[in-house]
Write a protein that holds these residues in place. Sequence first.
Motif, PDB file in Angstrom:
ATOM      1  N   TYR A 147       0.826  -1.211   0.000  1.00 22.75           N
ATOM      2  CA  TYR A 147       0.000   0.000   0.000  1.00 22.75           C
ATOM      3  C   TYR A 147       0.860   1.261   0.000  1.00 22.75           C
ATOM      4  O   TYR A 147       0.527   2.246   0.641  1.00 22.75           O
ATOM      5  N   VAL A 163     -13.750   3.428   4.331  1.00 28.26           N
ATOM      6  CA  VAL A 163     -13.076   2.591   3.339  1.00 28.26           C
ATOM      7  C   VAL A 163     -11.809   1.983   3.932  1.00 28.26           C
ATOM      8  O   VAL A 163     -11.510   0.803   3.718  1.00 28.26           O
ATOM      9  N   TYR A 164     -11.070   2.790   4.686  1.00 28.33           N
ATOM     10  CA  TYR A 164      -9.832   2.301   5.302  1.00 28.33           C
ATOM     11  C   TYR A 164     -10.130   1.183   6.293  1.00 28.33           C
ATOM     12  O   TYR A 164      -9.480   0.130   6.264  1.00 28.33           O
ATOM     13  N   GLU A 166     -12.846  -0.742   6.651  1.00 30.16           N
ATOM     14  CA  GLU A 166     -13.570  -1.912   6.149  1.00 30.16           C
ATOM     15  C   GLU A 166     -12.873  -2.644   5.007  1.00 30.16           C
ATOM     16  O   GLU A 166     -13.085  -3.851   4.828  1.00 30.16           O
ATOM     17  N   ASN A 167     -12.047  -1.927   4.245  1.00 25.07           N
ATOM     18  CA  ASN A 167     -11.418  -2.554   3.074  1.00 25.07           C
ATOM     19  C   ASN A 167      -9.897  -2.681   3.151  1.00 25.07           C
ATOM     20  O   ASN A 167      -9.349  -3.736   2.839  1.00 25.07           O
ATOM     21  N   ILE A 168      -9.239  -1.608   3.563  1.00 25.82           N
ATOM     22  CA  ILE A 168      -7.776  -1.609   3.540  1.00 25.82           C
ATOM     23  C   ILE A 168      -7.157  -2.242   4.779  1.00 25.82           C
ATOM     24  O   ILE A 168      -6.282  -3.103   4.678  1.00 25.82           O
ATOM     25  N   GLU A 171      -6.902  -6.044   5.036  1.00 25.99           N
ATOM     26  CA  GLU A 171      -5.869  -6.594   4.161  1.00 25.99           C
ATOM     27  C   GLU A 171      -4.481  -6.358   4.753  1.00 25.99           C
ATOM     28  O   GLU A 171      -3.603  -7.218   4.675  1.00 25.99           O
TER      29      GLU A 171
END
Length: 201
Positions: A147, A163-164, A166-168, A171
């Motif tokens: 990233y 977004v950070y 829940e998605n990034i 990961e």
Amino acid sequence: MLYKQYIKRLIDFILSLIGLILLLPVFIIIAMLIKNEDGGSIFFKQIRVGQNGKFFKIYKFRTMVENAEKIGAQVTKGNDPRITKIGKFLRKYKLDELPQLINVLKGDMSLVGPRPEVPKYVKAYKKEYEDILKVKPGITDYAALEYIDEEKVLKDAKNTEKVYLENILPEKIKYYQKYIHDISFLTDLKLILRTIAEIIR
């Protein structure tokens, strides 16, 4: 185990000390540029969660307007209006991260390890962080490389923190766990060399 506890710390101390000495002229130039732009503070300090859940202040060169966290999200996207002119340059070449060598020298961080997060993000994934917090956070690792252009990924996000979180971050956590599984002198060396290569590229 010996590497994790003693040799790794010795390497961190020696390399961070050498780095700070060699980069002193760069630090002075950057400090002057930041001060000249708006007269504000040179360093950005933020509470992060370290090894065993201990809080510490992470150091970075300030790349945003003063009190940026009070007027926006803690996650930054590429077109964030809070970023200063010199800040854009520093962030592009990751120069804002250099003061973290101070954290490494102090023992708060390692050169290589899972990136330290702010308390509220760690709290959101408390169970997953149980093993991650057993090791010192670092300046670079698998997630930092994957990233390296995170701000560009978040550029068009309407809610950057959502977004950070829940998605990034989920990961990233997988990469943190991978590092803990792979931790060794060779792994650290490879990640340091890859990080240098990515910044140059």
